[in-house]
Structures are given as structure tokens and as C-alpha cells.
Design a protein around this motif. Sequence first.
Motif, PDB file in Angstrom:
ATOM      1  N   ASP A 123       0.824  -1.206   0.000  1.00  0.00           N
ATOM      2  CA  ASP A 123       0.000   0.000   0.000  1.00  0.00           C
ATOM      3  C   ASP A 123       0.860   1.260   0.000  1.00  0.00           C
ATOM      4  OD1 ASP A 123      -2.243  -1.560  -0.022  1.00  0.00           O
ATOM      5  OD2 ASP A 123      -2.659  -1.350   2.127  1.00  0.00           O
ATOM      6  N   LYS A 124       1.866   1.302   0.849  1.00  0.00           N
ATOM      7  CA  LYS A 124       2.732   2.472   0.895  1.00  0.00           C
ATOM      8  C   LYS A 124       3.569   2.587  -0.370  1.00  0.00           C
ATOM      9  CE  LYS A 124       3.048   2.924   5.915  1.00  0.00           C
ATOM     10  NZ  LYS A 124       3.949   2.928   7.100  1.00  0.00           N
ATOM     11  N   LEU A 125       3.996   1.459  -0.888  1.00  0.00           N
ATOM     12  CA  LEU A 125       4.758   1.490  -2.127  1.00  0.00           C
ATOM     13  C   LEU A 125       3.944   2.116  -3.245  1.00  0.00           C
ATOM     14  CD1 LEU A 125       7.293   0.655  -3.742  1.00  0.00           C
ATOM     15  CD2 LEU A 125       6.197  -1.561  -4.131  1.00  0.00           C
ATOM     16  N   ALA A 126       2.702   1.687  -3.389  1.00  0.00           N
ATOM     17  CA  ALA A 126       1.845   2.221  -4.443  1.00  0.00           C
ATOM     18  C   ALA A 126       1.503   3.679  -4.206  1.00  0.00           C
ATOM     19  CB  ALA A 126       0.568   1.385  -4.543  1.00  0.00           C
ATOM     20  N   SER A 127       1.417   4.087  -2.950  1.00  0.00           N
ATOM     21  CA  SER A 127       1.028   5.458  -2.636  1.00  0.00           C
ATOM     22  C   SER A 127       2.141   6.464  -2.890  1.00  0.00           C
ATOM     23  CB  SER A 127       0.592   5.559  -1.168  1.00  0.00           C
ATOM     24  OG  SER A 127      -0.559   4.772  -0.923  1.00  0.00           O
ATOM     25  N   PHE A 128       3.382   6.055  -2.694  1.00  0.00           N
ATOM     26  CA  PHE A 128       4.468   7.026  -2.707  1.00  0.00           C
ATOM     27  C   PHE A 128       5.490   6.869  -3.826  1.00  0.00           C
ATOM     28  CE2 PHE A 128       3.057   7.105   1.747  1.00  0.00           C
ATOM     29  CZ  PHE A 128       2.861   8.471   1.914  1.00  0.00           C
ATOM     30  N   LEU A 129       5.702   5.667  -4.341  1.00  0.00           N
ATOM     31  CA  LEU A 129       6.794   5.462  -5.283  1.00  0.00           C
ATOM     32  C   LEU A 129       6.308   5.035  -6.664  1.00  0.00           C
ATOM     33  CD1 LEU A 129       9.450   3.651  -3.041  1.00  0.00           C
ATOM     34  CD2 LEU A 129       9.094   6.107  -3.401  1.00  0.00           C
ATOM     35  N   VAL A 130       7.133   5.307  -7.662  1.00  0.00           N
ATOM     36  CA  VAL A 130       6.904   4.861  -9.040  1.00  0.00           C
ATOM     37  C   VAL A 130       7.900   3.742  -9.306  1.00  0.00           C
ATOM     38  CG1 VAL A 130       6.955   5.506 -11.476  1.00  0.00           C
ATOM     39  CG2 VAL A 130       6.172   7.163  -9.765  1.00  0.00           C
ATOM     40  N   THR A 131       7.408   2.548  -9.569  1.00  0.00           N
ATOM     41  CA  THR A 131       8.297   1.400  -9.716  1.00  0.00           C
ATOM     42  C   THR A 131       8.712   1.126 -11.151  1.00  0.00           C
ATOM     43  OG1 THR A 131       6.372  -0.082  -9.776  1.00  0.00           O
ATOM     44  CG2 THR A 131       7.409   0.291  -7.635  1.00  0.00           C
ATOM     45  N   ASP A 132       8.051   1.724 -12.118  1.00  0.00           N
ATOM     46  CA  ASP A 132       8.442   1.561 -13.517  1.00  0.00           C
ATOM     47  C   ASP A 132       9.770   2.277 -13.757  1.00  0.00           C
ATOM     48  OD1 ASP A 132       8.500   1.177 -16.269  1.00  0.00           O
ATOM     49  OD2 ASP A 132       7.230   2.913 -16.667  1.00  0.00           O
TER      50      ASP A 132
END
Length: 298
Positions: free
Chosen positions: A107-116
Motif C-alpha cells: 500500500d505504501k509502495l503504491a502510494s508514494f513510489l513509481v516502480t516503472d
Amino acid sequence: MPDHETPEFRPAPERASSTPRVIAAALACALAAAAAWWYWLRPEHAIVAPPSVATAPEAPVAPPPMPEASGPQNPVDALAPADPALPALAESDQRVTALLAELLGRDKLASFLVTDGFVRRVVATVDNLARAHAPSRMWPVQPMPQRFVVDDQGDAGTTISAANAARYSAFLTFAEAVPLDSAVALYARLYPLFQQAHEELGYPKQYFNDRLVAVLDHLLLAPEPQGPLRVKLTPVNTDVPNLRPWVRYELVDPALESLSSGQKILVRMGPANEARAKALIRELRKRVATSALQLPQR
């Protein structure tokens, strides 16, 4: 050439006068990058006018270029061994995303960071934070759609509203909650990917962790002005109606406006938030500066 190199992942040109966490660094540098978006809400397609010519003396806005070296000044293998079975950089997104989710939570990863393209984004952003511009399209963080607010002080001019500081609370709280020792260990585990991305930027005989330490030191030297900061609209000669004027503000003080992109981000955050951000940067530096060099003195 990188497998899918695009112009935005190439190094920004050096000015004539110019000489945080990747995994962990991304979190410190994402802090600064998210801060900039939250303040200026600068879209990718926005036309950014060149800064007005100021009377302030010219000064470097970035650390001197790192010299070619026979070995790293801050070896990462002192932190943790690299993963011997890493995927190729061009195919690393899935692996990196899974490890980040394990560290931070999905959840925090999706909320704050761009993984592409996360690794390349982190490397480019770290490099650019010490330069005049850090394009938002390259940041490893999610933009936050909040508008920059100013106060009209009459004869005293326009100032950044104190209400803007509240925008940083969620991101700072997130960054402060990251288990830094685990994040730095993950950074070291994935370091060959960051080093490859750094070399692809045009630094084949330099070391990304050394650049990271230099940029962290540079950010710690950002000034800490007190009181409201005066701003003005950058003039743009165009007949096209300007529907988003808040993206065109620049600092009135030429000394502040001439700072690097990363230092200006810290200054615009407000004194309390800048102090919190610098505390994070110092803690990161303690871990990645393996040569035990002293912190820069103000």
C-alpha cells in the motif's frame, strides 16, 4: 547504450559555471522530489520559462564532477554483499518492486513510489538534485495533486503561504518510518543495478555511491532561511492564456533562486520540514558514507 535509453535518463548538461534513498537513497531523494511536486504541481508538459537574470554573483549549483577513480571512495560491499543473481537492469522492475513491497508494504509502495524504471529514476534524480533542474518526469515518486498557495502581503509582496508546509507531513512521516538499516542493506544488495544505471548516464569510470554521498553532502549545505519567503511569477511571453499560474513562481531572493534544485526544494519546505528532511539525510549518510568522511560544516 542502455536497453531502452531515452533522453530523460541522460545527464543534464553542465553549466559553464558549475563545476537521496536509492532503495534507501530513493526515500531521502524521493522526499525532496515529492516535495517539489507538492509545492509547484509542475506537470510534465508544462512550459517552464528560463529563470530571470539576477544580479547575484554566479556560483556553482552542484558539487564538482566526480573524478575518474581506480576504485570507489565509499565501497558498498562494506554494507552488505551484492545479490549474485540479479536480473539485467532492463528486466529488473519486477524483482525490485517485489523487494520494495516486502520492505515498505504494497500500500505504501503504491502510494508514494513509481516502480516503472525505478532504478534508473533514482539514479537520474540523485544526480539532478545537485543541478539546476531535476525534471519531475524522472522522479521515482508519485505526484500529489495539491496546489501551491501564496499569500498577498500587499506592499510587502507575495510570499509562500505557511499552509504549504502541511503538504509534506504524510511523506515525511512515511520516510521517517522506513527501517533505514534494512533499506540500506537492500540498496547494497541491489547496488550493481544502480551502478550500471549510473554508468549509462555517462559515468563509466565513476561510482554511484560516491555520487550519492556527494549529493547528500550538498543537500545538507542548503541554507535555512526563517520567516516567509517572497516569490514572484516568472514572466512568460506568450499569447496563450495561463490557466495554471501557480507553476510559475520563483524565489525573489536571487541567492535562493540560484540554489540547486535539491537545495531549493529543502528551502521551500519551511524551516521545520527542512530540519526533518536533513535529519533523514544525515542518518542515510552515516550508513552509505563508508569512508567515514566528516559531515560538511556550515
